[in-house]
Design an enzyme around this catalytic site. Sequence first.
Site, PDB file in Angstrom:
ATOM      1  N   GLY A   1      -2.748   4.179   8.064  1.00 40.27           N
ATOM      2  CA  GLY A   1      -1.905   2.992   8.029  1.00 40.27           C
ATOM      3  C   GLY A   1      -1.383   2.710   9.436  1.00 40.27           C
ATOM      4  O   GLY A   1      -1.584   3.501  10.363  1.00 40.27           O
ATOM      5  N   GLY A   2      -0.739   1.575   9.589  1.00 41.21           N
ATOM      6  CA  GLY A   2      -0.045   1.269  10.839  1.00 41.21           C
ATOM      7  C   GLY A   2      -0.931   0.893  12.008  1.00 41.21           C
ATOM      8  O   GLY A   2      -0.490   0.949  13.154  1.00 41.21           O
TER       9      GLY A   2
ATOM     10  N   MET B   1     -11.906   5.332  -0.460  1.00 38.30           N
ATOM     11  CA  MET B   1     -12.548   5.602   0.836  1.00 38.30           C
ATOM     12  C   MET B   1     -13.204   6.970   0.715  1.00 38.30           C
ATOM     13  O   MET B   1     -12.676   7.993   1.169  1.00 38.30           O
ATOM     14  CB  MET B   1     -11.501   5.566   1.957  1.00 38.30           C
ATOM     15  CG  MET B   1     -11.073   4.160   2.312  1.00 38.30           C
ATOM     16  SD  MET B   1      -9.528   4.119   3.205  1.00 38.30           S
ATOM     17  CE  MET B   1      -8.401   4.044   1.821  1.00 38.30           C
TER      18      MET B   1
ATOM     19  N   SER C   1       0.841  -1.199   0.000  1.00 35.37           N
ATOM     20  CA  SER C   1       0.000   0.000   0.000  1.00 35.37           C
ATOM     21  C   SER C   1       0.874   1.246   0.000  1.00 35.37           C
ATOM     22  O   SER C   1       1.649   1.479   0.937  1.00 35.37           O
ATOM     23  CB  SER C   1      -0.904   0.013   1.232  1.00 35.37           C
ATOM     24  OG  SER C   1      -1.461   1.303   1.374  1.00 35.37           O
TER      25      SER C   1
ATOM     26  N   MET D   1     -12.129  -5.120   5.267  1.00 28.65           N
ATOM     27  CA  MET D   1     -11.206  -4.292   6.059  1.00 28.65           C
ATOM     28  C   MET D   1     -10.924  -4.992   7.391  1.00 28.65           C
ATOM     29  O   MET D   1     -11.844  -5.435   8.086  1.00 28.65           O
ATOM     30  CB  MET D   1     -11.802  -2.904   6.334  1.00 28.65           C
ATOM     31  CG  MET D   1     -11.966  -1.998   5.124  1.00 28.65           C
ATOM     32  SD  MET D   1     -10.473  -1.744   4.149  1.00 28.65           S
ATOM     33  CE  MET D   1      -9.379  -0.957   5.354  1.00 28.65           C
TER      34      MET D   1
ATOM     35  N   HIS E   1      -8.350   1.890  -3.958  1.00 27.16           N
ATOM     36  CA  HIS E   1      -9.318   1.734  -2.866  1.00 27.16           C
ATOM     37  C   HIS E   1      -9.925   3.102  -2.556  1.00 27.16           C
ATOM     38  O   HIS E   1      -9.243   3.976  -2.013  1.00 27.16           O
ATOM     39  CB  HIS E   1      -8.550   1.148  -1.669  1.00 27.16           C
ATOM     40  CG  HIS E   1      -9.347   1.015  -0.412  1.00 27.16           C
ATOM     41  ND1 HIS E   1      -8.771   0.693   0.793  1.00 27.16           N
ATOM     42  CD2 HIS E   1     -10.683   1.144  -0.169  1.00 27.16           C
ATOM     43  CE1 HIS E   1      -9.704   0.634   1.725  1.00 27.16           C
ATOM     44  NE2 HIS E   1     -10.864   0.915   1.178  1.00 27.16           N
TER      45      HIS E   1
ATOM     46  N   GLY F   1      -8.672   4.704   7.268  1.00 25.82           N
ATOM     47  CA  GLY F   1      -8.291   6.100   7.497  1.00 25.82           C
ATOM     48  C   GLY F   1      -6.803   6.276   7.728  1.00 25.82           C
ATOM     49  O   GLY F   1      -6.250   7.303   7.379  1.00 25.82           O
TER      50      GLY F   1
ATOM     51  N   ASP G   1      -7.233  -5.986   4.225  1.00 26.32           N
ATOM     52  CA  ASP G   1      -6.482  -4.725   4.213  1.00 26.32           C
ATOM     53  C   ASP G   1      -6.462  -4.149   5.620  1.00 26.32           C
ATOM     54  O   ASP G   1      -7.517  -3.881   6.201  1.00 26.32           O
ATOM     55  CB  ASP G   1      -7.183  -3.759   3.239  1.00 26.32           C
ATOM     56  CG  ASP G   1      -6.477  -2.430   3.091  1.00 26.32           C
ATOM     57  OD1 ASP G   1      -5.320  -2.293   3.549  1.00 26.32           O
ATOM     58  OD2 ASP G   1      -7.088  -1.515   2.500  1.00 26.32           O
ATOM     59  N   GLY G   2      -5.239  -3.954   6.135  1.00 32.66           N
ATOM     60  CA  GLY G   2      -5.066  -3.320   7.440  1.00 32.66           C
ATOM     61  C   GLY G   2      -4.391  -4.246   8.431  1.00 32.66           C
ATOM     62  O   GLY G   2      -4.901  -5.317   8.750  1.00 32.66           O
ATOM     63  N   GLY G   3      -3.192  -3.842   8.864  1.00 38.46           N
ATOM     64  CA  GLY G   3      -2.480  -4.607   9.882  1.00 38.46           C
ATOM     65  C   GLY G   3      -1.916  -5.934   9.398  1.00 38.46           C
ATOM     66  O   GLY G   3      -1.652  -6.827  10.203  1.00 38.46           O
TER      67      GLY G   3
ATOM     68  N   ASP H   1      -4.549   4.086  -1.725  1.00 42.75           N
ATOM     69  CA  ASP H   1      -5.635   4.454  -0.812  1.00 42.75           C
ATOM     70  C   ASP H   1      -6.069   5.893  -1.044  1.00 42.75           C
ATOM     71  O   ASP H   1      -5.314   6.828  -0.790  1.00 42.75           O
ATOM     72  CB  ASP H   1      -5.153   4.310   0.631  1.00 42.75           C
ATOM     73  CG  ASP H   1      -5.028   2.858   1.036  1.00 42.75           C
ATOM     74  OD1 ASP H   1      -6.045   2.146   0.933  1.00 42.75           O
ATOM     75  OD2 ASP H   1      -3.926   2.434   1.433  1.00 42.75           O
TER      76      ASP H   1
ATOM     77  N   GLY I   1       0.911  -2.307   4.045  1.00 43.18           N
ATOM     78  CA  GLY I   1       1.488  -0.974   3.888  1.00 43.18           C
ATOM     79  C   GLY I   1       2.715  -0.797   4.743  1.00 43.18           C
ATOM     80  O   GLY I   1       3.852  -0.948   4.294  1.00 43.18           O
ATOM     81  N   SER I   2       2.490  -0.475   6.022  1.00 46.04           N
ATOM     82  CA  SER I   2       3.632  -0.144   6.885  1.00 46.04           C
ATOM     83  C   SER I   2       4.605  -1.315   6.995  1.00 46.04           C
ATOM     84  O   SER I   2       5.821  -1.117   7.036  1.00 46.04           O
ATOM     85  CB  SER I   2       3.141   0.299   8.261  1.00 46.04           C
ATOM     86  OG  SER I   2       2.170  -0.572   8.750  1.00 46.04           O
TER      87      SER I   2
END
Length: 214
Positions: A145-146, A69, A8, A138, A67, A143, A172-174, A35, A194-195
Amino acid sequence: MRFEILPSLLAADLGSLGQEIVRASNSGADALHLDIMDAHFVPNLSFGPDVVSLAKKTAPAFSRNVHLMMTRPDLYIDKFVSAGADVLQIHVESDCDLHRELRRIRQAGIKNSIVINPATEVEELFAYLDEVDGVLVMTVNPGYGGQKFMPECLSKVKTLRKLKPRLDIMVDGGCNGETIPLAAQSGANQFVAGSYLFAQRDMARAVRDLRSKL
Ligand code: DX5
Ligand code: ZN
């Protein structure tokens, strides 16, 4: 099912965006996740179609997964198609005629996908499952990253996989080396990171490591 890893760009060093796109493209990852945040649907702003165009110009063969949002994604679909999106993902919680917009994305010659937030019940997606190329579940509140992976979202992945054995299901996320195997066991086959990925000096090795866990 084919497993795919998507870095990401939100977590990239914005001061070297072009180089970061090249780094992700050369990492062996499958596609770039971009994003788009409108400061209304989520409490943050990110970037717009120009960054999608930059990604297309910088790494044309690296597919762009966008994506949205956004409260009104319908007002921007044409702009993101022109900018070079290969997949457009719109939220089931957004404020537009979803059947119509999902159809419009396909008519533009690209893939569509529907996204669901942690607080939304999986049943909200059922009316769209025969009209989509993929679903994005999700695993954080969108909103930023990280954030920390929410394992409770994986029951939605399980339900969707039972209903649709061949559909692309993304999380997506974490996502990292610990959480991606959990998502895969639940039935997901596409993973946004991402992160975790952009923090690595050797992104190619990190992508290989993630694949080895699938
Ligand atoms: C969250 C975004 C994600 C985010 C993931 O609002 O939709 O794509 O970039 O970032 P990490 O992998 O750091 O949780
Ligand atoms: Zn995302």
